[in-house]
Design an enzyme around this catalytic site. Structure first.
Site, PDB file in Angstrom:
ATOM      1  N   SER A   1       5.429   4.473   2.465  1.00 24.37           N
ATOM      2  CA  SER A   1       6.043   5.708   2.970  1.00 24.37           C
ATOM      3  C   SER A   1       6.435   5.603   4.438  1.00 24.37           C
ATOM      4  CB  SER A   1       5.096   6.893   2.763  1.00 24.37           C
ATOM      5  OG  SER A   1       4.096   6.952   3.762  1.00 24.37           O
TER       6      SER A   1
ATOM      7  N   GLY B   1       0.824  -1.187   0.000  1.00 29.03           N
ATOM      8  CA  GLY B   1       0.000   0.000   0.000  1.00 29.03           C
ATOM      9  C   GLY B   1       0.866   1.248   0.000  1.00 29.03           C
ATOM     10  N   CYS B   2       0.260   2.373  -0.358  1.00 24.86           N
ATOM     11  CA  CYS B   2       1.020   3.622  -0.448  1.00 24.86           C
ATOM     12  C   CYS B   2       1.459   4.087   0.935  1.00 24.86           C
ATOM     13  CB  CYS B   2       0.208   4.692  -1.172  1.00 24.86           C
ATOM     14  SG  CYS B   2      -1.502   4.840  -0.628  1.00 24.86           S
ATOM     15  N   TYR B   3       0.528   4.140   1.886  1.00 27.48           N
ATOM     16  CA  TYR B   3       0.919   4.562   3.239  1.00 27.48           C
ATOM     17  C   TYR B   3       1.994   3.647   3.807  1.00 27.48           C
ATOM     18  CZ  TYR B   3      -2.984   7.932   3.530  1.00 27.48           C
ATOM     19  OH  TYR B   3      -3.839   8.992   3.343  1.00 27.48           O
TER      20      TYR B   3
END
Lengths: 345, 345, 345, 345
Positions: free
Chosen positions: A153, A148-150
């Site tokens: 990061s 996932g993107c979160y």
């Protein structure tokens, strides 16, 4: 030349895959599927690409896509891939799934956050596609659960620090902010320009599904249970994600030690850029790229570290990392197709 | 009718004061000063107000402004007000200073964060203009130090909780985000549309001057030293500020207890809106208004509270609160001139 | 490998040249000059390009840049290039000037719009770099005057129609809109996010310097004097330019005839995309690309044509077209270095 | 106190009516209808107005709303009001319809642009609510057809010039640009932030329904058939509309004569602001206000006039003008409830 198919090609992650694959020198885009736009030329849906793609969307059919492609990306909502992937693997395809379906090792954690899983047995075979961290496993994988993107990061900056046992895991707080493209192309008042202009807000504050994904990977890194605090926010912009991460350090360390810990861990990783101490990251610096830029400061009196991490949620947070994983799976240089010079503004 | 002068009327906080005072039913705008635009009609600098203001800018002169106005707002960079205010007070004017010069009680704290102070003696007479918290002192004040925008958004939700001793003060983290109008009208690459569009970033990560201001007030609230962690970020938009605040609770409390603590403390405060548990705030809901909206969630397993607080940095974070303070000083209803119905979008 | 130098590398057009040249497979970036940032690594000024450029800015010196580069781009304000170019040409360099200094054939027209010209004799040698229209002349040029952004967007659709004598030249009206990057990186209230957000306005309504540039080229195309009406507007965005052009047709023509006129003229031009009748163009479709997309409708009852033309003002409107011209001058395929697949959003 | 009901209160025009009426000193908001949100407090749908409205949405019922309100605004899609209005009038209500249903005098023109009309007879009784132009008729009207946003911005500057026979009506071209709120709150890819950010485009280029509305009113003004060219464009912003209008003058006139023609016609009209010659208008100057700002330049050699006109499409282009019409119908000062000082930014 290796043939690539994209299932769910007309959402934002799918279209971003089309962009990258169509410009990739070592593979060829041969199949695109879309439920909504079956039969239409892809370029009609995304006219920016007029004259450049030459492939039409088709409805999904296992046999057909297995005929047409060697590597298959799935850019579908979760729950759909779990039913499709087994057949693709039986046909000896390399599969990279951008949904959550194959990100978890522990089926119970997936099922607690999503719904029951119809292909649990595959979870032990699938590799979590955080490219820089699980490179060796990805090399040999047939199935990658793209992060996932979160989580991308948040985990990238924390992983080396947890591995080095520098952080008190009970104190980790991630305050994350995402551009609206993370919400996808489906229509919602949330992404209506009149509602989002001059708006900034937290959302899903009682629980976001990306948190258990982060916790599982961070737990593995730390060798002990990690249960972070995570609050996502929505930015009035299209692309870009920033996480500001707060944690207490387990002992006194210098800025140099922190910098070295990160820089050493990512020394062979062209997409990770560690900033000098005290320099803030900016989502604009990674827009349209596969970079993850990481910066930090220390509050010496409180022995607290504050880390900033930025990615383009559609590239390193989704389709770019997916292609990076494909490159690794196919034994190519991981940067191929992803090394365009960024726009200055 | 009470006459109002604004010193430094052409910056964003000054112009916002002009807007509010010009629409205020109980006072009259009589004097505007501007170094850069002396001699020019205010409406020429802000053509949105064409035909509506009818006052020209003049250069600052103590005698003249004391002749022309009963209440004087200073919307100047810090360091300038400290030299101007003593003369205004000698002339029996009511003064509301929007800079940092009269916000601190302790001169040493001011001087550590800014520079040496030429009117230290006035710090004991000036009142910190957080309207809802220091109402009684503001009523009797001749000089108000109007709070900074970040402090307003961070202190308002924390003050009642600290007063009630609910929070472990060593754990407070404020992750704040501001629209670009907070950086003012002076030119900078930071606020150039081409640099800020699709950009989100932390800034001043090694120290922002609003932190000691917060610490001083929170310390007074807690009755013990408070030294929070504070990271400001810049949003790609004009108006609006959000603070997401993380802290550990000192004991088990229910959501209802938290809600009551906040709602009781602000029960007579029309500009404070407490949201139901689990509902996220949104800067769009307070844009152009003097509201501070506050929401929260609890992480029961970690006994952690997460608070969200939003204001319009130019209104409740600057000029609106300044007018609210004037209303209080003059014995008027605090909402006069500030009660326009907000725009739906 | 051919060595490229960029004079004035840190403005937006210069930085965009750096981006394209650094990613160009057939040339090498060897010299960057900047008055403001001499001595600093380019990547420090544009941190998006961190780790990717490896060239530092130097102050401009004719001998040095002639030593370092074979092709030289000038991305300077007008008036400066006219004094620099003669020496570069004496050193047998290929020169592409992005300012207005070498765009005009008639020195009087230049001097009426700008100021006196110190290198008038070169105007007869310089070629107007509208790549698709003056390809043959560009092939043999040593000096190219790269077109302005507005002229590029207006001339490209009109040129074939004027050549075919389809338009009443006394009726041409161009209503153009530009993103703020056209105003450059220098600071101005006009591009301050707080002033431009939710703002749309015409500017320079009593005369813009790009108009005589258009008139000169259109006059040549029509074989009779052309004096268009041109009003530029500023968009609240960074990149992108649209021109909506109105004109009366000289005779009854069908949509198909218009389409064929345009499509035939640009049949070998990969960067010109003619839309089907009635389909509107969108700046988003050309963002970051060297495309010029052209659409049109006819008002049959009034025998009027309405043409829409979109470009990215920094690419086809400046640096992309400059590189396209370099490619043509060097005998390469005109698309090299400019053929990245566009972003879907 | 006069009681006001709003039918269709939760779309953008409806919600803007709620804002203005709730802040209006002389009328009281007593009824709101919404098909989608019947039963819900209005403030829940627009939380910016939390604590300020106190009225819940109900489903539409003729008897009920006639019981509850004296003046009724309809903010519905066209076709619905034509069936509702007759009953409201029979109950002696004052009705202001924001749709197109009662804007046309000629049923044939309405039916050509929209669909068959079920209350044709009322068209002769309804008054076109362009407040400054048809003030006297509005005073005595029971039914007002509130103008479209584009027609308001185009007709206001042209009307006096046509009345004075200054313009060649065969040459009028209106190039208009609208913020996205004009498209309303219903969901569409067009207003998805990821699609509209950094996008500018014409739309409905083969015909927009506001054109016949303009033509009918301009024809009446000119006393001869007017058939303008009109191209609407979509701006990447929420509120604001600009029309740049081009026309040939019938004879030589000076800038002063044009200015006087406009200024005299609108001499008693506080919401019309005529700019000095050569000064460009800006949508930011009218945002959130009921102003229409008008500027112009002349091209003397071509005897052409270029007019710029800006409004807030939701205020003067919809709900503000509707309330202005109510004020006129009720014999109040036309500015009541609409005279807040505009925001500086």
């Amino acid at each position: 030349m290796i043939r690539v198919g994209i299932v769910g090609a007309t959402g934002y992650a799918g279209a971003e895959l089309v962009r990258i694959i169509a410009g990739h020198p070592n593979v060829r885009l041969t199949a695109l599927t879309s439920r909504q736009y079956a039969g239409e030329p892809f370029e009609k849906i995304y006219p920016a690409m007029k004259n450049l793609i030459g492939v039409s969307c088709e409805s999904f059919d296992t046999d057909r896509i297995c005929d047409e492609a060697d590597v298959i990306f799935l850019a579908l909502p979760h729950k759909l891939p779990m039913d499709i992937v087994p057949d693709l693997l039986k046909n000896s395809k390399k599969v990279i799934d951008l949904s959550a379906d194959f990100r978890f090792s522990d089926p119970a954690k997936y099922e607690a956050a999503y719904q029951s899983h119809s292909s649990k047995d595959l979870l032990s075979k699938s590799v979590y596609g955080l490219s820089e961290v699980f490179t060796d496993q990805i090399k040999n994988a047939d199935l990658v659960g793209n992060p996932g993107c979160y989580p991308t990061s948040v985990i990238l900056p924390l992983y080396p620090l947890l591995k080095s046992d520098l952080i008190d895991v009970t104190t980790i707080i991630a305050d994350s902010k995402s551009g609206a493209s993370g919400a996808g192309r489906s229509l919602s008042l949330t992404t209506h320009i009149c509602e989002i202009t001059e708006s900034f807000k937290a959302y899903k504050i009682t629980g976001h599904r990306h948190k258990p994904e982060m916790d599982e990977v961070l737990t593995a890194a730390a060798g002990k249970p990690v249960d972070i605090t995570f609050i996502p926010h929505l930015l009035p912009m299209s692309r870009g994600m920033e996480s500001t991460i707060y944690a207490s350090l387990k002992k006194r360390v210098t800025a140099e030690e922190i910098h070295n810990c990160l820089a050493d861990f990512y020394s062979d990783c062209p997409f990770i850029r560690i900033y000098d101490y005290g320099i803030a990251t900016d989502t604009a610096n990674v827009r349209g790229t596969n970079f993850c830029d990481i910066g930090f400061v220390l509050e010496r009196d409180k022995n607290r570290i504050i880390i900033m991490s930025v990615i383009d949620n559609l590239v390193k947070g989704a389709s770019g990392q997916a292609v990076q994983n494909m490159n690794i799976m196919l034994g190519m240089d991981e940067t191929v197709g992803l090394n365009a010079i960024p726009y200055p503004i």
